[in-house]
Design a protein around this motif. Structure first.
Motif, PDB file in Angstrom:
ATOM      1  N   ASP A  33       0.931  -1.499  -0.539  1.00 29.68           N
ATOM      2  CA  ASP A  33      -0.091   0.576   0.053  1.00 29.68           C
ATOM      3  C   ASP A  33       1.426   1.114   0.261  1.00 29.68           C
ATOM      4  O   ASP A  33       1.472   2.046   1.202  1.00 29.68           O
ATOM      5  CB  ASP A  33      -1.443   0.366   1.157  1.00 29.68           C
ATOM      6  N   VAL A  34       1.389   1.833  -1.017  1.00 28.29           N
ATOM      7  CA  VAL A  34       2.692   2.718  -1.375  1.00 28.29           C
ATOM      8  C   VAL A  34       1.477   4.554  -0.640  1.00 28.29           C
ATOM      9  O   VAL A  34       2.309   4.867  -0.130  1.00 28.29           O
ATOM     10  CB  VAL A  34       2.679   2.736  -2.269  1.00 28.29           C
ATOM     11  N   ASP A  35       0.144   4.108  -0.916  1.00 30.29           N
ATOM     12  CA  ASP A  35       0.588   5.882  -0.771  1.00 30.29           C
ATOM     13  C   ASP A  35       0.163   6.009   0.405  1.00 30.29           C
ATOM     14  O   ASP A  35       0.646   6.750   1.444  1.00 30.29           O
ATOM     15  CB  ASP A  35      -2.027   5.726  -1.025  1.00 30.29           C
ATOM     16  N   ASN A  36      -0.195   4.800   1.233  1.00 27.52           N
ATOM     17  CA  ASN A  36      -0.116   4.745   3.168  1.00 27.52           C
ATOM     18  C   ASN A  36       0.871   3.897   3.650  1.00 27.52           C
ATOM     19  O   ASN A  36       1.041   3.988   5.133  1.00 27.52           O
ATOM     20  CB  ASN A  36      -1.412   3.970   3.376  1.00 27.52           C
ATOM     21  N   LYS A  37       1.755   3.898   2.827  1.00 25.60           N
ATOM     22  CA  LYS A  37       3.581   3.574   2.930  1.00 25.60           C
ATOM     23  C   LYS A  37       2.903   2.125   3.971  1.00 25.60           C
ATOM     24  O   LYS A  37       3.529   2.222   5.459  1.00 25.60           O
ATOM     25  CB  LYS A  37       3.944   4.559   3.617  1.00 25.60           C
ATOM     26  N   ARG A  38       2.331   1.570   4.002  1.00 26.27           N
ATOM     27  CA  ARG A  38       2.059   0.185   4.425  1.00 26.27           C
ATOM     28  C   ARG A  38       2.142  -1.377   4.043  1.00 26.27           C
ATOM     29  O   ARG A  38       1.982  -1.208   2.076  1.00 26.27           O
ATOM     30  CB  ARG A  38       1.049   0.079   4.839  1.00 26.27           C
ATOM     31  N   VAL A  39       3.301  -1.915   4.618  1.00 24.66           N
ATOM     32  CA  VAL A  39       3.045  -3.113   3.874  1.00 24.66           C
ATOM     33  C   VAL A  39       1.962  -3.815   4.921  1.00 24.66           C
ATOM     34  O   VAL A  39       1.896  -4.810   5.623  1.00 24.66           O
ATOM     35  CB  VAL A  39       4.768  -3.917   4.235  1.00 24.66           C
ATOM     36  N   VAL A  40       1.541  -4.740   3.863  1.00 23.47           N
ATOM     37  CA  VAL A  40       0.696  -5.325   4.164  1.00 23.47           C
ATOM     38  C   VAL A  40       1.074  -7.277   4.175  1.00 23.47           C
ATOM     39  O   VAL A  40       1.296  -7.826   3.609  1.00 23.47           O
ATOM     40  CB  VAL A  40      -0.898  -5.595   4.048  1.00 23.47           C
ATOM     41  N   VAL A  41       0.816  -7.550   4.948  1.00 21.34           N
ATOM     42  CA  VAL A  41       0.974  -9.565   5.210  1.00 21.34           C
ATOM     43  C   VAL A  41      -0.185  -9.350   6.001  1.00 21.34           C
ATOM     44  O   VAL A  41      -1.113  -9.746   6.268  1.00 21.34           O
ATOM     45  CB  VAL A  41       2.523  -9.527   6.514  1.00 21.34           C
ATOM     46  N   GLY A  42      -0.144 -11.426   5.481  1.00 20.78           N
ATOM     47  CA  GLY A  42      -0.989 -12.366   5.730  1.00 20.78           C
ATOM     48  C   GLY A  42      -0.870 -13.941   5.265  1.00 20.78           C
ATOM     49  O   GLY A  42       1.354 -13.692   4.843  1.00 20.78           O
ATOM     50  N   PRO A  43      -0.821 -15.160   5.836  1.00 17.60           N
ATOM     51  CA  PRO A  43      -0.689 -16.600   5.850  1.00 17.60           C
ATOM     52  C   PRO A  43      -0.676 -16.505   3.849  1.00 17.60           C
ATOM     53  O   PRO A  43      -1.069 -15.716   2.854  1.00 17.60           O
ATOM     54  CB  PRO A  43      -2.023 -16.919   6.174  1.00 17.60           C
ATOM     55  N   LYS A  44       0.096 -18.078   3.620  1.00 21.60           N
ATOM     56  CA  LYS A  44       0.259 -18.560   2.402  1.00 21.60           C
ATOM     57  C   LYS A  44      -0.658 -17.986   1.536  1.00 21.60           C
ATOM     58  O   LYS A  44      -1.191 -17.642   0.458  1.00 21.60           O
ATOM     59  CB  LYS A  44       1.166 -19.327   2.372  1.00 21.60           C
ATOM     60  N   GLU A  45      -1.877 -18.764   1.882  1.00 22.33           N
ATOM     61  CA  GLU A  45      -3.066 -19.052   1.202  1.00 22.33           C
ATOM     62  C   GLU A  45      -3.656 -17.431   0.691  1.00 22.33           C
ATOM     63  O   GLU A  45      -4.639 -17.482  -0.500  1.00 22.33           O
ATOM     64  CB  GLU A  45      -4.146 -19.700   1.745  1.00 22.33           C
ATOM     65  N   ALA A  46      -3.178 -16.139   0.933  1.00 20.90           N
ATOM     66  CA  ALA A  46      -3.153 -15.205   1.026  1.00 20.90           C
ATOM     67  C   ALA A  46      -3.376 -14.510  -0.069  1.00 20.90           C
ATOM     68  O   ALA A  46      -3.500 -13.676  -1.066  1.00 20.90           O
ATOM     69  CB  ALA A  46      -3.540 -13.815   1.897  1.00 20.90           C
ATOM     70  N   LEU A  47      -2.129 -15.634  -0.303  1.00 22.70           N
ATOM     71  CA  LEU A  47      -1.321 -14.729  -2.296  1.00 22.70           C
ATOM     72  C   LEU A  47      -1.953 -15.299  -3.482  1.00 22.70           C
ATOM     73  O   LEU A  47      -1.721 -15.111  -4.442  1.00 22.70           O
ATOM     74  CB  LEU A  47       0.471 -15.205  -1.843  1.00 22.70           C
ATOM     75  N   ALA A  48      -2.998 -16.574  -2.688  1.00 26.79           N
ATOM     76  CA  ALA A  48      -2.872 -17.247  -3.897  1.00 26.79           C
ATOM     77  C   ALA A  48      -4.103 -16.333  -4.273  1.00 26.79           C
ATOM     78  O   ALA A  48      -5.559 -15.478  -4.756  1.00 26.79           O
ATOM     79  CB  ALA A  48      -3.980 -18.644  -3.864  1.00 26.79           C
ATOM     80  N   THR A  49      -4.130 -16.209  -6.672  1.00 31.78           N
ATOM     81  CA  THR A  49      -4.918 -15.336  -7.045  1.00 31.78           C
ATOM     82  C   THR A  49      -5.095 -16.098  -8.488  1.00 31.78           C
ATOM     83  O   THR A  49      -4.682 -17.207  -8.733  1.00 31.78           O
ATOM     84  CB  THR A  49      -3.282 -14.321  -8.111  1.00 31.78           C
ATOM     85  N   ARG A  50      -6.816 -15.946  -8.713  1.00 35.64           N
ATOM     86  CA  ARG A  50      -6.544 -16.190  -9.767  1.00 35.64           C
ATOM     87  C   ARG A  50      -7.430 -16.310 -11.139  1.00 35.64           C
ATOM     88  O   ARG A  50      -7.322 -15.989 -11.489  1.00 35.64           O
ATOM     89  CB  ARG A  50      -8.061 -17.595  -9.067  1.00 35.64           C
ATOM     90  N   ILE A  51      -7.981 -14.315 -10.140  1.00 35.02           N
ATOM     91  CA  ILE A  51      -8.480 -13.521 -11.337  1.00 35.02           C
ATOM     92  C   ILE A  51      -6.916 -12.501 -11.346  1.00 35.02           C
ATOM     93  O   ILE A  51      -6.105 -11.684 -11.165  1.00 35.02           O
ATOM     94  CB  ILE A  51      -9.665 -12.676 -11.745  1.00 35.02           C
ATOM     95  N   VAL A  52      -6.476 -12.454 -12.664  1.00 34.21           N
ATOM     96  CA  VAL A  52      -4.671 -11.831 -13.220  1.00 34.21           C
ATOM     97  C   VAL A  52      -5.926 -10.792 -14.768  1.00 34.21           C
ATOM     98  O   VAL A  52      -6.059 -11.369 -15.634  1.00 34.21           O
ATOM     99  CB  VAL A  52      -3.884 -12.851 -13.849  1.00 34.21           C
ATOM    100  N   PRO A  53      -6.081  -9.059 -13.822  1.00 32.90           N
ATOM    101  CA  PRO A  53      -5.912  -8.139 -15.195  1.00 32.90           C
ATOM    102  C   PRO A  53      -4.809  -7.887 -15.806  1.00 32.90           C
ATOM    103  O   PRO A  53      -3.704  -7.880 -15.434  1.00 32.90           O
ATOM    104  CB  PRO A  53      -6.695  -6.991 -14.440  1.00 32.90           C
ATOM    105  N   LEU A  54      -5.123  -7.298 -17.473  1.00 30.76           N
ATOM    106  CA  LEU A  54      -3.751  -7.155 -18.116  1.00 30.76           C
ATOM    107  C   LEU A  54      -3.958  -5.839 -18.683  1.00 30.76           C
ATOM    108  O   LEU A  54      -5.304  -5.533 -19.441  1.00 30.76           O
ATOM    109  CB  LEU A  54      -3.526  -8.789 -19.022  1.00 30.76           C
ATOM    110  N   ALA A  55      -2.726  -4.983 -18.724  1.00 36.18           N
ATOM    111  CA  ALA A  55      -2.963  -4.003 -20.198  1.00 36.18           C
ATOM    112  C   ALA A  55      -1.817  -4.546 -21.008  1.00 36.18           C
ATOM    113  O   ALA A  55      -1.172  -4.941 -20.620  1.00 36.18           O
ATOM    114  CB  ALA A  55      -2.763  -2.911 -19.383  1.00 36.18           C
ATOM    115  N   GLU A  56      -1.793  -3.150 -21.775  1.00 39.50           N
ATOM    116  CA  GLU A  56      -0.641  -3.475 -23.298  1.00 39.50           C
ATOM    117  C   GLU A  56      -0.446  -4.996 -23.390  1.00 39.50           C
ATOM    118  O   GLU A  56       0.867  -4.748 -23.728  1.00 39.50           O
ATOM    119  CB  GLU A  56       0.248  -3.067 -22.291  1.00 39.50           C
ATOM    120  N   ILE A  57      -1.671  -5.880 -23.908  1.00 43.77           N
ATOM    121  CA  ILE A  57      -1.932  -6.451 -24.641  1.00 43.77           C
ATOM    122  C   ILE A  57      -1.387  -6.203 -25.802  1.00 43.77           C
ATOM    123  O   ILE A  57      -1.399  -5.762 -27.093  1.00 43.77           O
ATOM    124  CB  ILE A  57      -2.665  -7.505 -24.542  1.00 43.77           C
TER     125      ILE A  57
END
Length: 384
Positions: free
Chosen positions: A285-309
């Protein structure tokens, strides 16, 4: 009396795909000074092509001489020049320092400060080597430009196609996804069919090249020892401002010395020991100068938005709203099955059939044929 007709003899193409003698085919070879591009230049020179070697100086020459383990360093310029002298073809060094800073380094710094994890090597290929250098090759009246990348260019029904290298361990398709169809017409990759790097080194020995046993470059050329944060602080003084490390509920767990010191998926070096379960960086969270941490399962991503294809398929990207493909979201990961959906001429989203961990804005998402070696381009991962 009828005269039997005979088909016209087929015009034989040389190894670079041109219907003329090698001696009349001019090729500019992009020479980094490493063994791969040196072998390409030596191979084509031995075959009788009209070879011109070009090496780019991409950053301060004094700093380059002091640094090893990266491409385009001062010693590499010397090595490239020596190969050209030994093989008897002209060699030029072009000062692209300002172009490289404007097109690659500045965006790298700004992207990192924005909480992304950029891949400057892709931008270098896209904006410098395959743009400005390619234009220089045309100015030199070259028929094509050859590089030492491990990737294959094959002719298909609709023209040249991009395919993965024969050696999966050396494949560089992740870093070349943004190669356009127009660039692909002009580029050649003579090493893509080789079975291994050992085969390349064997060719270097055959041609008597002193770089035959030269180690591969490891680091990004302007990032000594992989210390991204140190480079960002030098480029953008004051960028490393302290802030809080928080969990996904906003609870403060500790303090950090700058968001630029962290990347998505990072576990070590968080400075918040003593917790029962391991925590990972899940958001910056750059705007608030925060590093957000969580459990490993929170890293799982299914939908990936893309630009400049950049789309390299035979039909227009928007012609098919949904496609079944394979994608690679990190250079070190194997392609995984996914569904690609177009949302505009150069935008879309990928649905990963199996969620991936550590998907980060700023990285590339490269598209592959799930049943073959063809590369259909790719896009840049953006924040959802």
């Amino acid at each position: 009396m009828s005269v039997a007709s005979h088909p016209a003899p087929q015009t034989k193409l040389n190894s670079l795909g041109f219907a003329k003698p090698e001696s009349e085919t001019r090729v500019v070879v992009a020479m980094s000074g490493g063994v791969d591009s040196s072998v390409v230049a030596a191979m084509l020179a031995e075959e009788g092509y009209d070879v011109i070697g070009v090496t780019l100086q991409l950053y301060d020459h004094g700093a380059a001489l002091a640094k090893s383990g990266a491409c385009c360093a001062g010693i590499d310029i010397h090595d490239a020049r020596r190969v050209a002298e030994e093989m008897g073809f002209p060699h030029y060094v072009l000062d692209y320092e300002n172009i490289f800073k404007d097109a690659v380094i500045d965006e790298f710094a700004d992207s990192y400060l924005g909480g992304a994890t950029p891949v400057p090597c892709i931008r270098c290929n896209e904006r410098v080597k395959f743009k400005d250098l390619l234009a220089t090759a045309r100015d030199l009246d070259a028929d094509c430009m050859a590089t030492g990348h491990y990737i294959q260019r094959m002719m298909g029904a609709e023209g040249p196609e991009l395919h993965s290298a024969a050696d999966a361990n050396r494949d560089q398709s992740y870093f070349l996804f943004s190669t356009t169809p127009e660039q692909l017409e002009y580029l050649r990759f003579p090493l893509g069919h080789l079975p291994s790097k050992d085969a390349t080194r064997a060719l270097a020995e055959k041609y008597g090249l002193k770089v035959a046993n030269k180690p591969d470059s490891q680091d990004i050329c302007f990032v000594p020892n992989g210390d991204y944060a140190a480079v960002i602080e030098k480029l953008r003084p004051g960028a490393a401002e302290p802030g809080e490390i928080v969990d996904m509920n906003g609870n403060v767990l500790g303090e950090h010395t700058g968001v630029i010191h962290y990347t998505i998926g990072q576990r070590r070096g968080l400075g918040i020991g003593g917790l029962a379960d391991p925590l990972y960086v899940v958001k910056l969270d750059v705007d608030n100068k925060r590093v957000v941490v969580g459990p490993k399962e929170a890293l799982a991503t299914r939908i990936v938005p893309l630009a400049e294809i950049n789309w390299l398929g035979d039909e227009p990207f928007e012609a098919t709203p949904e496609r079944r493909i394979a994608v690679r979201v990190r250079s070190t990961r194997a392609p995984r099955e996914a569904i690609l959906r177009s949302t505009g001429p150069t935008t879309g989203e990928v649905e990963l059939l199996t969620p991936e961990e550590g998907v980060s804005p700023g990285q590339a998402c490269v598209f592959y044929d799930p049943e073959g070696s063809r590369i259909f381009g790719g896009g840049w991962i953006v924040k959802g």
